[in-house]
Design a protein around this motif. Structure first.
Motif, PDB file in Angstrom:
ATOM      1  N   VAL A  90       0.936  -1.292   0.155  1.00  0.00           N
ATOM      2  CA  VAL A  90      -0.120  -0.161   0.025  1.00  0.00           C
ATOM      3  C   VAL A  90       0.962   1.280   0.027  1.00  0.00           C
ATOM      4  O   VAL A  90       1.704   1.384   0.846  1.00  0.00           O
ATOM      5  CB  VAL A  90      -0.814  -0.077   1.122  1.00  0.00           C
ATOM      6  N   ILE A  91       1.004   1.970  -1.039  1.00  0.00           N
ATOM      7  CA  ILE A  91       1.556   3.535  -0.839  1.00  0.00           C
ATOM      8  C   ILE A  91       0.441   4.293  -0.805  1.00  0.00           C
ATOM      9  O   ILE A  91      -0.259   4.824  -1.855  1.00  0.00           O
ATOM     10  CB  ILE A  91       2.351   3.444  -2.280  1.00  0.00           C
ATOM     11  N   GLU A  92       0.511   5.123   0.412  1.00  0.00           N
ATOM     12  CA  GLU A  92      -0.558   6.036   0.424  1.00  0.00           C
ATOM     13  C   GLU A  92      -0.028   6.970   1.525  1.00  0.00           C
ATOM     14  O   GLU A  92       0.327   6.543   2.850  1.00  0.00           O
ATOM     15  CB  GLU A  92      -1.783   5.290   0.954  1.00  0.00           C
ATOM     16  N   ASP A  93      -0.216   8.092   1.610  1.00  0.00           N
ATOM     17  CA  ASP A  93       0.639   9.035   2.642  1.00  0.00           C
ATOM     18  C   ASP A  93      -0.555   9.593   3.658  1.00  0.00           C
ATOM     19  O   ASP A  93      -0.072   9.721   4.725  1.00  0.00           O
ATOM     20  CB  ASP A  93       0.778  10.377   1.813  1.00  0.00           C
ATOM     21  N   GLU A  94      -1.751   9.220   3.417  1.00  0.00           N
ATOM     22  CA  GLU A  94      -2.782   9.505   4.771  1.00  0.00           C
ATOM     23  C   GLU A  94      -2.777   8.404   5.551  1.00  0.00           C
ATOM     24  O   GLU A  94      -3.086   7.123   5.356  1.00  0.00           O
ATOM     25  CB  GLU A  94      -4.127   9.620   4.185  1.00  0.00           C
TER      26      GLU A  94
END
Lengths: 231, 368
Positions: A7-11
């Motif tokens: 999972v590449i997600e900043d939140e």
């Protein structure tokens, strides 16, 4: 065997919800908060599926997809906001397999991941000799190039048949107008040509959907492309 | 330096032309005629160059007239008084012409500057007006957004806090119900944000609609299935003509219009009644109508429901709508040069229609 999902997600709240929702029986989840971290984890763990948020702080999501596609065939599912339709198309054309619109539900995400994994295994077993395709009321016999709806033979024009075969080839996955044009007509056709693909698809839908107002098999993703539904 | 050199070349050229004309026709010309032709040259010089140049041209003209045309020829001697008068008049007229032409030019330049200042002033005025209108719009938008967001937000946070507090006292069914509320309201929030983003996008000056040819039925069917997913107990009946209608529009925006209209219909009409969507062509227009079984709004409110941030009460329980949905529809239809309007039909149904011009004709070429 456990599948690995990156999972590449900043939140952080979104990562947390994905982690709780997905981890368990089948999946092992790896998280990255930035694009560069995601890229290095991708090469380190060789995940089966990657969920990539397009709005990352450091690297443009499209760039990440292009970089990953240089060496990996793993499924890439893009997560993006609905009002950025162009961005989605760009991501799909750059090599993403599918997209999910924020906000989305867990069951929707799980279904997309299942489709992605199934497609992965199909690719790995290298083009199993498909002679027929069956999905609810639709049946296609590739050997005789015949199409059945509720066991009744219907007539398709050569282009309609080709369109349907391409949609079956990418069953479950969204196919952009550009990809469709390349597969059916070949080569770069320019945006003006998209409209013809849409007309043919609309005709095809009228032929294969018993109730075209409530399509069960050929779904239009307005502004993006089409999807052939699989169970 | 180069420019002033070029200017002298011009003066010499103009005076040479005058000389050439006078010389070739000298048998037919009197001294007065020759003076006139040179004065013409002076006028030409003074209309383009400075007064110094004009005066130089005057001197040149007088000298050349004397030298070439007044006897004794090819000397600067003057024999009779008449020639002297000619030269004096020539000199005076030349100077006056120069002066007049200079003041005329000066006047013109001043006018130009004044006009430029005036238009700049008007432009600034216009800009200020636009600015204050935009500011007002932004304020209206902000207050409306705040209102619209508060409703789903308060149900989400409220329900979540109850769940947190009384997790163990609530039975399973109730808990499911509450979780469903949270999830539904969150999605509602999402659609609101979508609409808000759309309207700010449409209001921004740099926004360009990306028009594409699309089969209208694809857009209608997609919008319908989205709404049916949200309102599972509602049935939308689609009526389309057999011919395939192609529209030249931004498909995502038009889909948003249809979603908003259908969602309004589902929210405000009597429960479980049918919602109809119809489309077709008529008098050079493509029309789409969404019809529900009411209750509608008051007749006097029909026109203002599309105005920005109007929150009218509709329906028996007087639900207030989000003021944003219909104004987004209006903004989208406006950028497509179309019209949107509401009616109460004779059967007392509530009908919202939009039409788009069908002037551009779709011409499928050979694609085989």
């Amino acid at each position: 065997m456990k599948y690995t999902i990156l999972v590449i997600e900043d939140e952080k709240p979104v990562r947390k919800f994905l982690l709780t929702g997905l981890s368990g029986n089948d999946f092992k989840i790896i998280e990255a908060a930035t694009g560069s971290e995601g890229l290095s984890l991708a090469s380190q763990f060789l995940p089966d599926v990657m969920l990539i948020d397009l709005g990352l702080p450091d690297i443009d999501g499209i760039e990440i997809i292009k970089k990953i596609r240089e060496w990996s065939h793993a499924s890439i599912i893009v997560i993006s906001a609905r009002w950025k339709e162009n961005e989605k198309v760009a991501a799909l054309d750059a090599g993403a397999d599918d997209y999910l619109t924020k906000p989305f539900g867990m069951s929707e995400l799980q279904a997309r991941i299942r489709v992605a994994l199934r497609r992965n295994s199909l690719i790995q077993t290298t083009q199993i000799e498909n002679t027929a395709f069956e999905q609810s009321f639709l049946k296609v016999d590739f050997a005789s190039r015949t199409v059945f709806i509720k066991n009744e033979k219907i007539h398709l024009t050569p282009i309609e048949y080709r369109l349907l075969s391409v949609m079956i080839k990418y069953a479950g996955k969204v196919v952009t107008h550009k990809q469709l044009l390349e597969e059916v007509w070949g080569g770069e056709k320019g945006e003006d040509f998209n409209q013809y693909a849409r007309v043919y698809m609309a005709h095809l839908r009228r032929k294969i959907e018993p109730d075209p107002a409530h399509p069960k098999i050929l779904i239009t993703e307005v502004g993006v492309g089409y999807r052939l539904i699989t169970d | 330096m180069i420019r002033s050199f070029a200017t002298y070349l011009w003066i010499i050229a103009i005076i040479s032309i005058c000389t050439f004309v006078c010389f070739s026709a000298k048998e037919y010309l009197t001294e007065g005629d020759i003076a006139m032709i040179y004065l013409l040259g002076v006028v030409a010089v003074s209309s383009r160059f400075s007064w110094i140049h004009s005066i130089i041209a005057v001197f040149l003209s007088v000298a050349l007239t004397n030298f070439l045309f007044v006897p004794p020829l090819y000397t600067f001697h003057v024999e009779n008084i008449r020639s002297l008068i000619t030269f004096t008049v020539m000199f005076i007229v030349g100077t006056v012409v120069t002066w007049l032409s200079m003041s005329l030019r000066k006047h013109n330049e001043e006018m130009k500057i004044k006009e430029a200042e005036k238009s700049q002033f008007m432009q600034q005025n216009e800009e200020n007006k636009l600015k204050s209108e935009k500011e007002k719009l932004r304020n209206d938008l902000l207050s409306s957004i705040a209102h619209d967001l508060r409703t789903p937000l308060s149900s989400i946070s409220g329900t979540a806090s109850v769940l947190l507090q009384k997790m163990n006292d609530i039975n399973n069914d109730k808990r499911n119900d509450m979780l469903l509320t949270i999830s539904d309201e969150a999605f509602r929030l999402g659609r609101l944000v979508e609409n808000i983003l759309n309207i700010t996008k449409l209001e921004s000056s740099g926004f360009v609609v990306k028009k594409e040819w699309y089969p209208l039925e694809e857009i209608i069917v997609s919008a319908t299935s989205r709404v049916e997913k949200l309102y599972k107990d509602r049935n939308v009946k689609i009526s389309l003509p057999d011919e395939m209608i192609m529209i030249h529009a931004d498909p995502v925006l038009i889909e948003q219009v249809i979603i908003n209209l259908l969602e309004n219909a589902a929210k405000y009409s009597f429960e479980k009644t049918e919602i109809n969507i119809e489309a077709g062509t008529e008098n050079g227009f493509i029309f789409v109508c969404v019809i529900d079984n009411g209750p509608g709004v008051k007749i006097e409110d029909l026109d203002i429901i599309f105005e920005k941030f109007q929150q009218l009460q509709r329906g028996s329980d007087m639900k207030t709508g989000s003021g944003i949905g219909l104004s987004v529809c209006k903004a989208i239809i406006k950028v497509h040069n179309g019209e949107i309007f509401a009616q109460i039909t004779p059967e007392n149904k509530f009908k919202v229609s939009f039409k788009l011009p069908d002037k551009e004709v779709f011409t499928p070429e050979k694609t085989q």
